[in-house]
Design a protein around this motif. Structure first.
Motif, short mmCIF file in Angstrom:
data_model
loop_
_atom_site.label_atom_id
_atom_site.label_comp_id
_atom_site.label_asym_id
_atom_site.label_seq_id
_atom_site.Cartn_x
_atom_site.Cartn_y
_atom_site.Cartn_z
N GLY B 66 1.17 -1.22 -0.16
CA GLY B 66 -0.02 0.12 -0.39
C GLY B 66 1.10 1.18 0.16
N GLY B 69 2.46 2.15 -3.44
CA GLY B 69 0.74 2.60 -3.89
C GLY B 69 0.87 4.15 -4.17
N THR B 70 0.89 4.34 -2.43
CA THR B 70 1.00 5.73 -2.14
C THR B 70 2.16 6.01 -3.11
OG1 THR B 70 -0.18 5.48 0.07
CG2 THR B 70 1.20 7.51 0.42
N GLU B 72 3.73 5.87 -5.52
CA GLU B 72 3.91 5.26 -6.59
C GLU B 72 2.46 7.58 -7.52
OE1 GLU B 72 4.10 2.04 -8.27
OE2 GLU B 72 2.04 2.14 -9.22
N ALA B 73 2.06 7.52 -6.32
CA ALA B 73 0.73 8.30 -6.81
C ALA B 73 1.48 8.92 -6.54
CB ALA B 73 -0.41 8.00 -6.11
N THR B 208 -3.14 11.65 -1.35
CA THR B 208 -3.37 10.56 -1.66
C THR B 208 -4.18 8.80 -0.11
OG1 THR B 208 -0.95 10.04 -0.63
CG2 THR B 208 -0.97 10.68 -2.76
N SER B 209 -4.21 10.20 0.37
CA SER B 209 -4.96 8.63 1.19
C SER B 209 -7.03 8.42 1.04
CB SER B 209 -5.20 9.19 2.82
OG SER B 209 -5.31 10.79 2.56
N GLY B 211 -7.37 7.71 -2.17
CA GLY B 211 -7.06 6.67 -2.90
C GLY B 211 -8.02 5.58 -1.59
N GLU B 218 -3.65 2.33 -2.34
CA GLU B 218 -2.27 3.11 -0.96
C GLU B 218 -2.92 2.27 -0.01
OE1 GLU B 218 -4.24 5.87 0.44
OE2 GLU B 218 -5.68 4.28 0.24
#
Lengths: 214, 275
Positions: B66, B69-70, B72-73, B208-209, B211, B218
């Motif tokens: 996760g 992902g965070t 990355e975004a 980004t949270s 998501g 994320e």
């Protein structure tokens, strides 16, 4: 366009929730933020450390993570509050850190001589903070605090993610029924812009009225 | 004005008062923490069994995916948002009126729209018009739209903070306006706003949270899935909040160091030449 008019009551309910959440959380964040700032410049080292920790914690944690923690997890430890109250409490303690940062920058703009003069005439720490420093600091930070309030207005929308039906959530609900995203979301966007404009204009007026002419 | 100006070096009475205030603070703090722990313990949330999973690698591995992902975004939004922000900042300062108006309009509108509203538009609005983005972009696109405006204002402040003489000197050397911007003004302005850019990165990483809502993998979304699976809501969300805290404290620390660095550099040479 009709879809907006047909669902006006639901959308206005959302606007109203957004407005009162912003007002209550804004006032709360202002009070708490000033208290945190006072602790942060106090002569007591432990208070200073706690205030610094508070600010650093809330500046660096996502508001949504806090909302989720408070709304979904804390009932497990027996902290039961109505949903909207919980959201407002989270917004108060979250935005208070930003208010505290703004007010502290305001304290830094107050001339050093002011504090020295306050001490020289024998004011205690609290007296000089309350009578000399804070009034000037707060007048200097009307604009930054206004920006914090606009950020707060936008952060109230996060409450939609945990189930509070404010403007964003009610717009989304109407859209899910009527499937006309453009008029609905544009309408909601305009409402947010209008509210932000009100905050921006009133801070502008306030800033001019309380400005200290040096 | 530093905080220490607000109070004198304390004398005997002052020191006693400070000591008393410290003791009261500690007592209150301990009481609050004890009350919290008691509340946690009362509801069985302190049981070792409920915290043990977070000492195990598979749980962390699940959360770290996760976190990836965070990051990355966040990285995508940072790159796209900063690029768009730079273009918007230059557009807002352009001498061509329609360009200036467009950039100004975009920035002012995007700054007063909640990110969540933009996410709902991409999530529920766009598919109706046949635009169905991949999951990652459902998060990245709205965040970029919002952050481009924030970056634009940071860059604009940097460009405006440059002394006019820099641009004038470049023009008098025979550079065109664009050359002066690209070779003289921008490199200095960007260095000057580097700390603000890093602070914006912190805010972006926090964003980004969201998501959580688009079901993009994320950190917060993973936490939700994990909490639904192991029923350890309090523990999972607390741990994840702390992970966010650590990531952003690292970034904030970087911003702080950059600030000191640029301040030293800006102050250094000028002070040396002072008579």
């Amino acid at each position: 366009m009709n879809v907006l008019l047909d669902n006006l009551p639901a959308l206005l309910d959302g606007v109203w929730t957004t407005v009162w959440m912003t007002v209550v959380a804004g006032v709360g964040a202002l009070i708490l933020g000033v208290l945190v700032t006072a602790a942060r410049v106090s002569p007591v080292p432990i208070l200073r450390a706690i205030a610094l920790g508070y600010v650093q914690f809330f500046l660096n944690v996502p508001a949504l993570a806090l909302l989720v923690l408070f709304v979904f997890a804390l009932p497990d430890v027996g902290l039961l509050m109505p949903l909207t109250t919980t959201a407002v409490v989270v917004l108060i303690i979250y935005e208070a850190a930003y208010v505290a940062e703004a007010v502290r920058s305001g304290i830094n703009t107050v001339a050093m001589g002011q504090a020295e003069a306050a001490r020289a005439i024998g004011l205690t720490f609290f007296q000089s903070l309350r009578l000399v420093i804070l009034p000037q600091a707060l007048r200097a930070v009307v604009q930054p605090v206004g920006n914090v309030m606009i950020a707060l207005l936008m952060n109230t929308s996060l409450a939609a993610a945990v189930g509070v039906v404010e403007l964003t959530a009610s717009a989304n609900k109407v859209n899910l029924v009527h499937a006309q995203p453009i008029p609905i979301f544009v309408g909601a966007g305009l409402a947010y812009m209008a509210l932000a404009l009100v905050i921006g204009l009133s801070t502008g007026v306030l800033e001019r009225r309380v400005r200290i002419v040096r | 004005m530093s905080a220490s100006v607000l109070f004198d070096e304390p004398g005997p009475r002052g020191r006693r008062r400070i000591r008393i205030a410290s003791i009261i603070t500690v007592v209150v703090l301990v009481a609050v923490v004890a009350l919290g722990l008691h509340q946690f313990g009362d509801h069985g949330q302190l049981d070792a069994a409920k915290w043990r999973p977070f000492g195990q690698w598979p749980i962390w591995k699940y959360l770290l995916v996760g976190l990836r992902g965070t990051l990355e975004a966040a990285a995508l939004v940072a790159v796209l948002g900063a690029a768009a922000g730079l273009i918007l900042a230059i557009g807002r300062l352009s001498r061509v009126t329609p360009v200036r108006w467009l950039a100004t309009g975009y920035i002012e509108i995007a700054r007063t729209l909640p990110v969540l509203l933009l996410i709902y538009v991409t999530l529920f609005g766009l598919p109706r018009y046949g635009i169905n983005l991949p999951l990652l972009w459902k998060l990245v696109l709205p965040l970029t739209v919002a952050n481009a405006a924030a970056f634009a204002e940071i860059f604009r402040a940097g460009i405006l903070s440059m002394p006019r003489g820099q641009n004038e000197a470049a023009l008098s050397l025979g550079m065109t306006g664009w050359q002066s911007m690209r070779l003289v003004v921008l490199p200095q302005a960007l260095r000057r706003v580097a700390p603000s850019v890093v602070s914006q990165l912190v805010s972006l990483l926090k964003d980004t949270s969201l998501g959580f809502i688009v079901a993009f993998t994320e950190l917060l979304y993973r936490a939700q899935v994990l909490a639904a699976y192991n029923h350890l809501l309090v523990q999972t969300y607390l741990v994840v909040t702390l992970v966010y805290l650590v990531c952003n404290l690292i970034l904030s620390g970087l911003a702080h160091r950059l600030q000191n660095f640029t301040r030293r550099r800006a102050a250094g040479p000028i002070l040396e030449k002072m008579p």
